[in-house]
Scaffold this motif. Structure first.
Motif, PDB file in Angstrom:
ATOM      1  N   TYR A   1       0.688  -1.009  -0.135  1.00 13.18           N
ATOM      2  CA  TYR A   1       0.008   0.165  -0.186  1.00 13.18           C
ATOM      3  C   TYR A   1       0.948   1.385   0.498  1.00 13.18           C
ATOM      4  O   TYR A   1       0.793   1.835  -0.901  1.00 13.18           O
TER       5      TYR A   1
ATOM      6  N   ARG B   1      -5.104   2.631  -9.604  1.00 15.21           N
ATOM      7  CA  ARG B   1      -6.069   3.402  -9.207  1.00 15.21           C
ATOM      8  C   ARG B   1      -4.986   4.732  -8.891  1.00 15.21           C
ATOM      9  O   ARG B   1      -5.988   6.061  -9.156  1.00 15.21           O
ATOM     10  N   GLN B   2      -4.324   5.138  -8.114  1.00 12.23           N
ATOM     11  CA  GLN B   2      -3.879   6.253  -8.618  1.00 12.23           C
ATOM     12  C   GLN B   2      -3.064   6.385 -10.287  1.00 12.23           C
ATOM     13  O   GLN B   2      -3.543   8.428 -10.030  1.00 12.23           O
ATOM     14  N   ARG B   3      -2.903   5.947 -10.554  1.00  9.04           N
ATOM     15  CA  ARG B   3      -2.564   6.715 -12.505  1.00  9.04           C
ATOM     16  C   ARG B   3      -4.164   7.341 -12.336  1.00  9.04           C
ATOM     17  O   ARG B   3      -4.128   8.239 -13.664  1.00  9.04           O
TER      18      ARG B   3
ATOM     19  N   GLY C   1       4.286   0.482  -3.247  1.00  6.52           N
ATOM     20  CA  GLY C   1       3.727  -0.134  -4.383  1.00  6.52           C
ATOM     21  C   GLY C   1       4.298  -1.045  -4.430  1.00  6.52           C
ATOM     22  O   GLY C   1       4.673  -1.686  -3.920  1.00  6.52           O
TER      23      GLY C   1
ATOM     24  N   LEU D   1      -3.267  -0.874  -7.086  1.00  5.18           N
ATOM     25  CA  LEU D   1      -3.243   0.617  -6.561  1.00  5.18           C
ATOM     26  C   LEU D   1      -2.718   1.625  -7.622  1.00  5.18           C
ATOM     27  O   LEU D   1      -3.130   2.779  -7.109  1.00  5.18           O
ATOM     28  N   VAL D   2      -1.268   0.754  -8.370  1.00  8.64           N
ATOM     29  CA  VAL D   2      -0.833   1.979  -9.441  1.00  8.64           C
ATOM     30  C   VAL D   2      -2.039   1.936 -10.177  1.00  8.64           C
ATOM     31  O   VAL D   2      -1.961   3.617 -10.477  1.00  8.64           O
TER      32      VAL D   2
ATOM     33  N   SER E   1      -6.674   8.206 -10.610  1.00 12.66           N
ATOM     34  CA  SER E   1      -6.827   8.982  -9.788  1.00 12.66           C
ATOM     35  C   SER E   1      -6.330  10.541 -10.307  1.00 12.66           C
ATOM     36  O   SER E   1      -6.556  12.112 -10.159  1.00 12.66           O
ATOM     37  N   ARG E   2      -4.542  10.557 -10.497  1.00 10.53           N
ATOM     38  CA  ARG E   2      -4.068  11.271 -11.480  1.00 10.53           C
ATOM     39  C   ARG E   2      -4.129  12.356 -12.720  1.00 10.53           C
ATOM     40  O   ARG E   2      -4.737  13.170 -12.806  1.00 10.53           O
TER      41      ARG E   2
END
Length: 595
Positions: free
Chosen positions: A225, A289-291, A228, A286-287, A293-294
């Motif tokens: 988490y 999701r972060q991408r 990464g 998670l990666v 989100s960005r």
């Protein structure tokens, strides 16, 4: 990594790294299997060699395969295996690396990335395929049992699944200089998290009183988490090494299970495989999701910038809760601060009287019919009472059951566009009026007069409406110009046009045809009525008071023709022109009807 080295030096580098690393890992793994229960849960050399193959250039792979074969043969023979068995094991380990590399090259177009769930899945497929073929080769060449086949498959598979990812990610981080540029706080956090994972795993697997094998899972998930995919892979490697070593030495909850040694091995492998199958996909997701989100944040930022530049906002009416939402630009278009509390009724009150009612009806019709709509209107900004022109487009949102639940739309400030259109229309009308107006008299010019007469002729021909046309010019105008000058002549022409226009009815028209010649068009006039009006024009011009610096008396001669089925304007004008010449021949200052 070594791309700046000459090809031969580069090949030698990878040869040495393969031979040395593989031999050390194989020797340590074989030594670990000589513990109390001869437990071997994973085979790290397989993962190490596959990682090197994925990192090295293609021209260095063949020498590296030779180095791997030599290192494997040496390690197995040093551990006491016969030559034939050592050669069989080396061949199987070489085959597994080749197959895994081939599968990955077939399924992955570019570099293998553990940041993408699909790539993680392809890597797992390659590892499983390679370990299956490798186990089959080793089993066939050595005549092992079914347990031997299963043990080889799981240890080799776990070796690739656990060891390969952290090596590849660490190498790429070093190559991209991301490690060097990483903030100190992030380095400290990564060190603390992985250290805690090691301590937690050591504490969990160094005792057998409590079944706490779930605690290292929490540590690895935390690493995934916060750090990464690299954190997940590194944490997984830490747990695998410590758990395997301690279990192999007879410590921990798994070693304390009342079962045969091979069952303990299988349980440990199942534990590691379950943990691996949890954290690697989780880290990749998670990666993602972060991408996302960005990207969403960037898209929202671009949307706000685009709305501000185009003076376009968006809005949504919730038909269930009966609320309305505006974007920041929608607030600005209405002259309100973003975030101001707004209701549906309050938003309609911002429109010009009548526009709000029309908009309400438009929305009700759209909800009833379920079709998109477009609305043009005007809003009054409450702070300065400025009126702005807007256009709004919207569509209905439906629930899964087909019930309308919302209206989504855009609103655009088109005040500048509307003002420009009005100015353009005014300029067009002004230009058209100038093109159709005689500059001296202000009357319609020849072009406009002919167009007017053409329309009147069509009406007379199609509808039987009465029509007459008169041509008149100023008597002895050349003498006026010669005696008083052209300036006075222009005054005379202007005054004659004004007197003629004042003498006509509303449905009639007089235009300057050129020079001192004028044309009158009498619509809906019988021959007698047209003659009366034309005679009134002649008398009005004759009776006008004259200035001292001009001619004492100005008269006109008129030729009048009543429409008699002529095919063209030219034919009708020709008849009126002939009547005009007859009036001149008979003494001027008189009206004559065309035959």
């Amino acid at each position: 990594m070594t791309r700046s080295l000459p090809p031969r030096v580069e090949a030698a580098f990878w040869f040495s790294a393969t031979a040395l690393g593989y031999y050390l890992l194989a020797s340590l793994s074989l030594y670990a299997t000589k513990g109390a229960d001869n437990i071997a849960a994973i085979w790290p050399p397989s993962g190490y060699f596959l990682a090197l193959l994925l990192l090295m250039p293609s021209h260095a792979r063949l020498p590296s395969f030779a180095a791997m074969a030599a290192a494997s043969l040496a390690a197995n023979m040093m551990a006491g295996s016969p030559l034939w068995t050592s050669a069989a094991f080396s061949l199987a380990n070489g085959a597994e690396a080749a197959i895994a590399l081939w599968v990955l090259r077939r399924r992955e177009a570019g570099e293998l990335s553990f940041m993408v769930p699909r790539s993680v899945g392809n890597f797992c497929v390659a590892a499983l395929s390679a370990s299956t073929v490798s186990a089959a080769i080793a089993w066939a060449l050595t005549g092992g049992s079914a347990d031997f086949f299963l043990s080889w498959l799981t240890t080799v598979g776990l070796g690739m699944l656990i060891v390969t990812p952290p090596i590849i990610m660490l190498a790429r981080l070093a190559e991209s200089k991301a490690l060097r540029n990483m903030p100190l706080a992030m380095r400290i956090e990564a060190t603390v998290i992985l250290t805690l994972a090691a301590l937690v795993t050591t504490a969990s697997f160094s005792q057998s009183q409590f079944p706490v094998t779930f605690i290292p899972c929490v540590a690895v998930v935390a690493a995934a988490y916060r750090l990464g995919p690299f954190g997940a892979a590194a944490g997984m490697l830490v747990v695998a090494i410590i758990a395997s070593l301690l279990t192999g030495q007879g410590h921990g909850p798994i070693a304390g299970i009342d079962a045969a040694p091979k069952m303990k091995v299988f349980f440990l492998q199942f534990y590691l495989l379950t943990l691996l199958g949890t954290v690697l996909p989780l880290a990749a997701l998670l990666v993602v999701r972060q991408r996302l989100s960005r990207r969403l944040e960037q898209s929202n930022r671009w949307l706000l910038q685009a709305e501000a530049a185009a003076l376009v906002g968006h809005w949504r009416v919730d038909l269930v809760r009966w609320t309305i939402h505006w974007s920041d630009q929608a607030y600005r278009i209405h002259g309100l601060d973003p975030g101001t509390e707004m209701s549906i009724e309050g938003s309609l009150d911002l429109y010009m009287p009548g526009d709000g009612t029309r908009l309400r009806q438009t929305l009700e019709d759209a909800v009833r019919d379920g079709v998109p709509f477009e609305y043009h209107g005007q809003v009054i900004r409450p702070h300065d009472d400025e009126i702005r022109d807007i256009v709004s487009h919207g569509s209905i949102e439906f629930s899964r059951s087909g019930r309308p639940v919302g209206i989504f739309g855009t609103i655009q400030d088109i005040t500048e566009t509307v003002d420009n259109a009005r100015a353009l229309e005014a300029a067009r009308n002004s230009a058209e009026e100038a093109a159709n107006t005689d500059l001296l008299t202000g009357l319609p010019n020849r072009r406009h007069t002919l167009a007017f007469l053409e329309r009147a002729l069509i009406g007379a021909r199609d509808n039987g409406a009465p029509l007459a046309v008169a041509i008149f010019d100023i008597d002895h105008f050349k003498r006026i110009n010669d005696s008083y000058g052209h300036a006075v002549g222009d005054v005379v022409i202007r005054r004659v046009g004004q007197r003629a226009e004042a003498s006509l009815r509303d449905e009639d028209m007089v235009g300057r045809f050129g020079g001192e010649e004028f044309v009158c068009v009498f619509q809906r006039s019988s021959a007698q009525a047209a003659e009366i009006v034309a005679e009134r024009v002649r008398k009005a011009i004759e009776a006008e008071d004259r200035s001292a610096d001009g001619p004492a008396r100005v008269t006109v001669s008129i030729g009048l023709a009543v429409y008699a089925g002529e095919a063209s304007v030219e034919d009708l004008l020709h008849r009126a022109d002939e009547a005009l010449y007859r009036a001149k021949r008979e003494g001027r200052n008189r009206l004559r009807m065309a035959a």
